[in-house]
Write a protein that holds these residues in place. Structure first.
Motif, PDB file in Angstrom:
ATOM      1  N   GLN A 122       0.834  -1.206   0.000  1.00 45.67           N
ATOM      2  CA  GLN A 122       0.000   0.000   0.000  1.00 45.67           C
ATOM      3  C   GLN A 122       0.867   1.255   0.000  1.00 45.67           C
ATOM      4  O   GLN A 122       0.642   2.166  -0.779  1.00 45.67           O
ATOM      5  CB  GLN A 122      -0.918   0.017   1.220  1.00 45.67           C
ATOM      6  CG  GLN A 122      -2.127  -0.888   1.084  1.00 45.67           C
ATOM      7  CD  GLN A 122      -3.148  -0.615   2.175  1.00 45.67           C
ATOM      8  OE1 GLN A 122      -2.806  -0.512   3.347  1.00 45.67           O
ATOM      9  NE2 GLN A 122      -4.406  -0.500   1.786  1.00 45.67           N
ATOM     10  N   LYS A 123       1.856   1.290   0.876  1.00 45.01           N
ATOM     11  CA  LYS A 123       2.718   2.465   1.016  1.00 45.01           C
ATOM     12  C   LYS A 123       3.490   2.741  -0.266  1.00 45.01           C
ATOM     13  O   LYS A 123       3.719   3.892  -0.634  1.00 45.01           O
ATOM     14  CB  LYS A 123       3.689   2.236   2.190  1.00 45.01           C
ATOM     15  CG  LYS A 123       4.607   3.390   2.454  1.00 45.01           C
ATOM     16  CD  LYS A 123       5.509   3.128   3.647  1.00 45.01           C
ATOM     17  CE  LYS A 123       6.533   4.236   3.774  1.00 45.01           C
ATOM     18  NZ  LYS A 123       7.780   3.784   4.326  1.00 45.01           N
ATOM     19  N   ASN A 124       3.910   1.681  -0.964  1.00 47.08           N
ATOM     20  CA  ASN A 124       4.720   1.842  -2.172  1.00 47.08           C
ATOM     21  C   ASN A 124       3.894   1.765  -3.460  1.00 47.08           C
ATOM     22  O   ASN A 124       4.454   1.692  -4.544  1.00 47.08           O
ATOM     23  CB  ASN A 124       5.835   0.798  -2.191  1.00 47.08           C
ATOM     24  CG  ASN A 124       6.868   1.073  -1.107  1.00 47.08           C
ATOM     25  OD1 ASN A 124       7.663   1.983  -1.214  1.00 47.08           O
ATOM     26  ND2 ASN A 124       6.806   0.302  -0.027  1.00 47.08           N
ATOM     27  N   ASP A 125       2.568   1.756  -3.319  1.00 39.41           N
ATOM     28  CA  ASP A 125       1.649   1.752  -4.463  1.00 39.41           C
ATOM     29  C   ASP A 125       1.930   0.582  -5.411  1.00 39.41           C
ATOM     30  O   ASP A 125       2.058   0.746  -6.621  1.00 39.41           O
ATOM     31  CB  ASP A 125       1.737   3.099  -5.200  1.00 39.41           C
ATOM     32  CG  ASP A 125       0.596   3.263  -6.192  1.00 39.41           C
ATOM     33  OD1 ASP A 125      -0.502   2.751  -5.911  1.00 39.41           O
ATOM     34  OD2 ASP A 125       0.819   3.876  -7.253  1.00 39.41           O
ATOM     35  N   ALA A 149       0.604  -3.105  -6.778  1.00 43.10           N
ATOM     36  CA  ALA A 149      -0.617  -3.907  -6.871  1.00 43.10           C
ATOM     37  C   ALA A 149      -0.381  -5.288  -6.274  1.00 43.10           C
ATOM     38  O   ALA A 149       0.695  -5.865  -6.413  1.00 43.10           O
ATOM     39  CB  ALA A 149      -1.040  -4.035  -8.329  1.00 43.10           C
ATOM     40  N   GLN A 177       6.242  -3.748 -11.747  1.00 38.09           N
ATOM     41  CA  GLN A 177       6.260  -3.030 -10.469  1.00 38.09           C
ATOM     42  C   GLN A 177       7.509  -3.297  -9.637  1.00 38.09           C
ATOM     43  O   GLN A 177       7.615  -2.821  -8.519  1.00 38.09           O
ATOM     44  CB  GLN A 177       5.009  -3.382  -9.668  1.00 38.09           C
ATOM     45  CG  GLN A 177       3.743  -3.109 -10.460  1.00 38.09           C
ATOM     46  CD  GLN A 177       2.614  -2.600  -9.617  1.00 38.09           C
ATOM     47  OE1 GLN A 177       2.347  -3.114  -8.557  1.00 38.09           O
ATOM     48  NE2 GLN A 177       1.957  -1.570 -10.088  1.00 38.09           N
ATOM     49  N   LYS A 230       9.320  -0.335  -7.978  1.00 43.08           N
ATOM     50  CA  LYS A 230       8.713   0.234  -6.771  1.00 43.08           C
ATOM     51  C   LYS A 230       9.120  -0.569  -5.533  1.00 43.08           C
ATOM     52  O   LYS A 230       9.092  -0.048  -4.423  1.00 43.08           O
ATOM     53  CB  LYS A 230       7.188   0.235  -6.891  1.00 43.08           C
ATOM     54  CG  LYS A 230       6.654   1.170  -7.952  1.00 43.08           C
ATOM     55  CD  LYS A 230       5.135   1.092  -7.963  1.00 43.08           C
ATOM     56  CE  LYS A 230       4.536   1.976  -9.028  1.00 43.08           C
ATOM     57  NZ  LYS A 230       3.066   1.849  -9.057  1.00 43.08           N
TER      58      LYS A 230
END
Length: 169
Positions: free
Chosen positions: A48-51, A53, A75, A78
């Protein structure tokens, strides 16, 4: 689909190659089924913090309990920095024997599927296990237990024998 590899169908045992990956790791102190809720939370907060999925599957090591979230190739950037209770690791490609099954994510189902998998691997003359079996869980907590799919995998290597060297790379 945003999955690193295809699920193994229930029942048949397959040999497959898992691609290299950058999963997120959360490790506990006790056995997996005693600590899975404590392992999930830090991973969920990290994505969630690092966006990032949520992807499937979730890989579970039994003792000490360790949970891995697979991160899609798009991703991975990230997921670059470790957090207090989450490590970002790189895993090379692996060959595994995989036994797919249906049912709840329970110690009993893991043990039953693992036993069948190890018995099958032992019956094969040209492969042997490397390390401990682990679970791969494909469904989230809201899917009814009887629809859930999972597999037990164990890393394998081919035994060196003249016939293997000619037939397989």
């Amino acid at each position: 689909s945003d999955q690193p590899f295809e699920p193994t169908n229930p029942r048949p045992i397959q040999l497959k190659e898992l691609p290299p990956a950058r999963p997120l790791q959360s490790r506990g102190n006790g056995p997996y089924f005693d600590s899975s809720n404590n392992l999930f939370g830090p991973l969920f907060r990290y994505i969630q913090k690092n966006d990032i999925a949520m992807t499937t599957p979730v890989e579970a090591r039994m003792d000490p309990g360790t949970m891995y979230f697979w991160v899609s190739k798009t991703q991975e950037e990230k997921a670059s920095k470790d957090a207090a209770s989450v490590r970002v690791i790189d895993v090379a490609k692996r060959r595994v024997a995989a036994h797919g099954a249906r049912g709840s994510y329970s110690p009993e189902n893991f043990e039953k599927t693992m036993s069948a998998l190890l018995k099958w691997v032992d019956s094969q003359s040209d492969i042997e296990t490397v390390g401990d079996p682990f679970a791969v869980y494909w469904d989230g907590p809201f899917k009814p237990w009887f629809l859930k799919t999972y597999e037990v995998q164990v890393e394998i290597k081919f035994k060196k024998s003249p016939s293997n060297l000619q037939n397989r790379s």
